[in-house]
Structure formats: C-alpha cells, structure tokens
Enzyme design. Structure first.
Site, mmCIF file in Angstrom:
data_model
loop_
_atom_site.group_PDB
_atom_site.id
_atom_site.type_symbol
_atom_site.label_atom_id
_atom_site.label_comp_id
_atom_site.label_asym_id
_atom_site.label_seq_id
_atom_site.Cartn_x
_atom_site.Cartn_y
_atom_site.Cartn_z
ATOM 1 N N TYR A 84 0.825 -1.210 0.000
ATOM 2 C CA TYR A 84 0.000 0.000 0.000
ATOM 3 C C TYR A 84 0.863 1.266 0.000
ATOM 4 O O TYR A 84 0.460 2.291 -0.530
ATOM 5 C CB TYR A 84 -0.888 0.035 1.241
ATOM 6 C CG TYR A 84 -2.183 -0.720 1.099
ATOM 7 C CD1 TYR A 84 -2.197 -2.103 1.040
ATOM 8 C CD2 TYR A 84 -3.403 -0.044 1.046
ATOM 9 C CE1 TYR A 84 -3.380 -2.795 0.930
ATOM 10 C CE2 TYR A 84 -4.596 -0.733 0.942
ATOM 11 C CZ TYR A 84 -4.579 -2.105 0.881
ATOM 12 O OH TYR A 84 -5.760 -2.786 0.780
ATOM 13 N N LYS A 138 3.083 -15.352 3.319
ATOM 14 C CA LYS A 138 3.424 -16.141 2.137
ATOM 15 C C LYS A 138 4.927 -16.432 2.208
ATOM 16 O O LYS A 138 5.697 -16.106 1.303
ATOM 17 C CB LYS A 138 3.028 -15.344 0.874
ATOM 18 C CG LYS A 138 3.076 -16.132 -0.412
ATOM 19 C CD LYS A 138 1.964 -17.172 -0.549
ATOM 20 C CE LYS A 138 2.209 -18.027 -1.786
ATOM 21 N NZ LYS A 138 1.312 -19.183 -1.880
ATOM 22 N N ASP A 166 -2.817 -18.425 1.235
ATOM 23 C CA ASP A 166 -3.743 -19.156 0.354
ATOM 24 C C ASP A 166 -4.482 -20.231 1.152
ATOM 25 O O ASP A 166 -5.696 -20.404 1.032
ATOM 26 C CB ASP A 166 -3.021 -19.747 -0.869
ATOM 27 C CG ASP A 166 -1.713 -20.452 -0.524
ATOM 28 O OD1 ASP A 166 -1.268 -20.391 0.635
ATOM 29 O OD2 ASP A 166 -1.132 -21.082 -1.441
ATOM 30 N N ASP A 215 -6.509 -7.019 4.222
ATOM 31 C CA ASP A 215 -7.614 -6.416 3.460
ATOM 32 C C ASP A 215 -8.469 -7.509 2.835
ATOM 33 O O ASP A 215 -9.694 -7.524 2.963
ATOM 34 C CB ASP A 215 -7.036 -5.497 2.376
ATOM 35 C CG ASP A 215 -8.120 -4.902 1.499
ATOM 36 O OD1 ASP A 215 -9.140 -4.453 2.057
ATOM 37 O OD2 ASP A 215 -7.961 -4.906 0.266
ATOM 38 N N ASP A 241 -12.466 -9.148 4.194
ATOM 39 C CA ASP A 241 -13.696 -9.194 3.381
ATOM 40 C C ASP A 241 -14.215 -10.625 3.320
ATOM 41 O O ASP A 241 -15.414 -10.881 3.436
ATOM 42 C CB ASP A 241 -13.432 -8.706 1.944
ATOM 43 C CG ASP A 241 -13.739 -7.226 1.771
ATOM 44 O OD1 ASP A 241 -13.532 -6.468 2.737
ATOM 45 O OD2 ASP A 241 -14.171 -6.836 0.666
HETATM 46 C C1 IPM Z 1 -10.596 -1.397 3.542
HETATM 47 C C2 IPM Z 1 -10.736 -0.890 2.144
HETATM 48 C C3 IPM Z 1 -9.576 0.043 1.815
HETATM 49 C C4 IPM Z 1 -8.292 -0.736 1.948
HETATM 50 C C5 IPM Z 1 -9.653 0.727 0.429
HETATM 51 C C6 IPM Z 1 -10.972 1.429 0.217
HETATM 52 C C7 IPM Z 1 -8.512 1.664 0.199
HETATM 53 O O1 IPM Z 1 -10.836 -1.934 1.243
HETATM 54 O O2 IPM Z 1 -10.531 -0.586 4.482
HETATM 55 O O3 IPM Z 1 -10.561 -2.614 3.719
HETATM 56 O O4 IPM Z 1 -7.869 -1.401 0.995
HETATM 57 O O5 IPM Z 1 -7.692 -0.682 3.024
HETATM 58 MG MG MG Z 2 -11.003 -3.812 2.143
#
Ligand code: IPM
Ligand code: MG
Length: 363
Positions: free
Chosen positions: A140, A195, A227, A251, A255
């Site tokens: 990042y 990894k 993975d 990240d 999700d």
């Molecule tokens: C999160 C989001 C952000 C990230 C994006 C929107 C930059 O996906 O907070 O998880 O990747 O950190």
């Molecule tokens: Mg995210």
C-alpha cells in the site's frame, strides 16, 4: 467531554454516520458521557468542496479530537480522477497521518444471523476471530512504486507497473505486539498469516514475530500461508483466535471473513496508533453508492465501530457491551435490513433498525 471527529465521506456515509451518532446520543444519556462532534469532509466529498480528498483542515480537526469516526469513501464517478485525487487515497492518507498502524477487525458471528451466512450453520457457528491487520505499510505504501516503461527484447516500449511489499523490523514488532496483547485478552492464540514459502518479507515477518512471541509465553503462535488461510476460513473458522497479517492480506481476508458473519454490513473496525494520535473507527465495507439515499443500508457495522470507540478510546466497556447486546436483541427479535433479511424476518429501513437498537440500549 469526549471530542469526536466525524469524517463524512461518500455514498451511504451520511446514513450510516447519522445512525451511529443517534446511538452515541442514546449512550450519552444512559451512561452520562458527553460527546462533542466536529464534522469534516473526506474522500470525494472533500474533493468536491476543497479540490482535495484529504484537506489539511480535515487532518487538523482529527488531530484535535479524542477519536475519529469515519463513514466510507469512494464513488465510481471519481474513477477517472488521477490516482492522487481519488477518494481511496484519502483513506490511506488519514491512516498514515494519524499513524494508525494497527487495524483490528473482529469477526463475530451473531447466532441470529447464521442463516444469512453462506456457510453451513455448523461451520459458522461460534466463530470468533480478531483480525489484526497492519495498516500503514506493505504494498500500500512501499517505495518504489509507479508505472514506467521498459524496452522488450524485441525492441518495443511497454509499460510496467510495480509496488513494493516492504516491512522493516520495527513495523513488524509493533504490530506483532498488538496481536499478542489482543490474544492475551482472548483465547491466547495468534496465527501469523503470510506467504513465507515465496516472499522474503514474509520470512522476516516470521522471524521478528517469533522473537516478540518470547515475551508472551502464554500465547501460542502458529503460522499459515495466506492461500491456505483463505480456504481454512471457510472450512473451519473456529480454529482461529487472533489472525496477525500484513496490510494487503488483511484487506482481502477480512472481506472474506465477513461472509462468516453473514454480511459485509456487520463488520466494524478500529484503527490504532501508538496512543499519541487519536484512533479511528470505521465499518469495513465501502460506500455503496448504488444504494445511497435509499434508507436501506445496514448501519450495524458503523454502530459497532462506534461501540469499539467507546471501549478502546474512552475506556467505556460497559457502554460498548450495551450496544452489542442491543444489536443482538434486535436481531433476535427478527428485525433485519435487506442485506441480512431472510424469510420470516421483519424488513427494516436504516432508520427503523437504528431506532430498534436505540430502544434496547440500557444499563
Ligand atoms: C478497507 C478498504 C480500503 C483498503 C480501500 C478502500 C482503500 O478496502 O478498508 O478494507 O484497501 O484498506
Ligand atoms: Mg477492504
């Protein structure tokens, strides 16, 4: 008096923030804590007002407060802006400006929502994971990065894009400590996800984390490739207590882990510094511009983020627990926004479910 900066972003940001603030107002009455709110724009909204997604005035307002509550940023209409002006850049910028290197993303499964999870009930049930994601390093922020050109062997000029996955020992040490501390208040297990079979940076991550683990003799440290972790999360999420990982893996895995909890609309997060700058709280979901203004967005992730603020920034664990309990009761009573609705439930708007939660906040 606790000073809260409310960062107003894009899409459904206003709706989820107003729900969380209504909940905080109720907490203020019930627990006799006074909040003072300052509002500042971020993301596309700030670009519209000030020509920049993260104006200095917004950073200043945050720095002058005790805690920051962020809606969500991003809208397709900004996709054509140059990268430095995109809303997402503001999110990265504020994390860096406030030195928020530790992102805590708890994955809690409410029994009442087991039917909303795409996983079988017996797999999702009782999963309780704390993802500790490093937030200010990795690909990042790593240098060098960019898009440049190179010449191919057959003489053509082509573009080449690159980012750098990079962590130094200090960065690893401080995030590892956060993970071990978190585990010591939980089930005493840390799984470092990386990894290391391919990446040098992961090998250093393992080395440093192992060293730090010696200070925490009662915590069990294990390692898992990312993975495999992606697979294990949906096969057997109960095996995890604290997952420690870098920025990009965290990240992605957070999700994925949200599906265990039934919806991305349920997951809160806290981003922490070394204590010299205020912490920031935000839902892990995005700004969902497609449902903006429709009063259907699930505000629970933001409400639970406000609950985390009460606990981690203000030391008000009781008030935090009261919000979690209220959310649980609302779900038990069958109230649901559209994203978590299933047959037999009572479909609620954003405002309605917020009111139901507020009614259930008590000492
Ligand atoms: C999160 C989001 C952000 C990230 C994006 C929107 C930059 O996906 O907070 O998880 O990747 O950190
Ligand atoms: Mg995210």
């Amino acid at each position: 008096m606790k000073k809260i900066t409310v960062l107003q972003g894009d899409g459904v940001s206003d709706e989820i923030l107003s729900s969380a603030i209504k909940v905080l107002d109720k907490v203020s009455d019930v627990f006799d804590i006074k909040f003072n709110y300052s509002y500042a724009p971020i993301g596309g909204r700030a670009y519209g007002i000030e020509g920049h997604p993260l104006p200095n005035s917004t950073i200043e307002t945050c720095l002058n407060s005790d805690a920051v509550l962020l809606g969500a940023v991003g809208d397709w209409k900004y996709d054509t802006l140059e990268p430095s002006l995109r809303p997402e850049k503001a999110l990265l910028g504020i994390r860096k400006a406030l030195n928020l290197f530790a992102n805590l993303r708890p994955v809690t499964v409410f029994d009442e929502l087991l039917d909303s999870s795409p996983l079988k009930n017996e797999i999702a049930k009782d999963a309780d994971i704390m993802i500790v994601r490093e937030l200010t390093g990795d690909v990042y922020f790593g240098e060098p990065k960019g898009i440049s050109t190179k010449k191919t062997l057959d003489g053509r000029q082509i573009k080449v894009g690159y980012n750098n996955m990079i962590y130094d020992e200090d960065e690893i040490e401080r995030i590892a400590r956060v993970a071990f501390d978190a585990a010591s208040k939980r089930r005493k297990k840390v799984c470092l996800v990386d990894k290391a079979n391919v990446l040098d940076v992961s090998r250093l991550f393992r080395e440093v984390t192992t060293r730090v683990s010696k200070e925490f003799s009662d915590i069990e440290l294990s390692f898992m490739y990312v993975d495999n972790c992606a697979m294990q999360l949906v096969l057997n999420p109960r095996q995890f207590d604290v997952i420690l990982t870098g920025n990009i893996f965290g990240d992605i895995l957070s999700d994925e882990a949200s599906t265990i909890a039934g919806s991305l609309g349920m997951l809160a997060s806290a981003s922490m510094s070394d204590g010299k700058t205020p912490f920031m709280y935000e839902p892990i979901h995005g700004s969902a511009p497609d449902i903006k203004g429709k009063n259907i967005v699930n505000p629970i992730a933001t409400i639970l983020s406000a609950a985390m603020m009460l606990k981690y920034s203000f030391g008000q664990k009781e008030a935090c627990d009261a919000i979690y309990r209220a959310v649980k009761e609302v779900l038990k009573d069958g109230y649901r926004t559209k994203d978590i609705f299933s047959n037999g439930n009572i479909l609620c708007s954003t405002d309605e479910i917020t009111d139901k939660i507020i009614e259930r906040i008590y000492k």
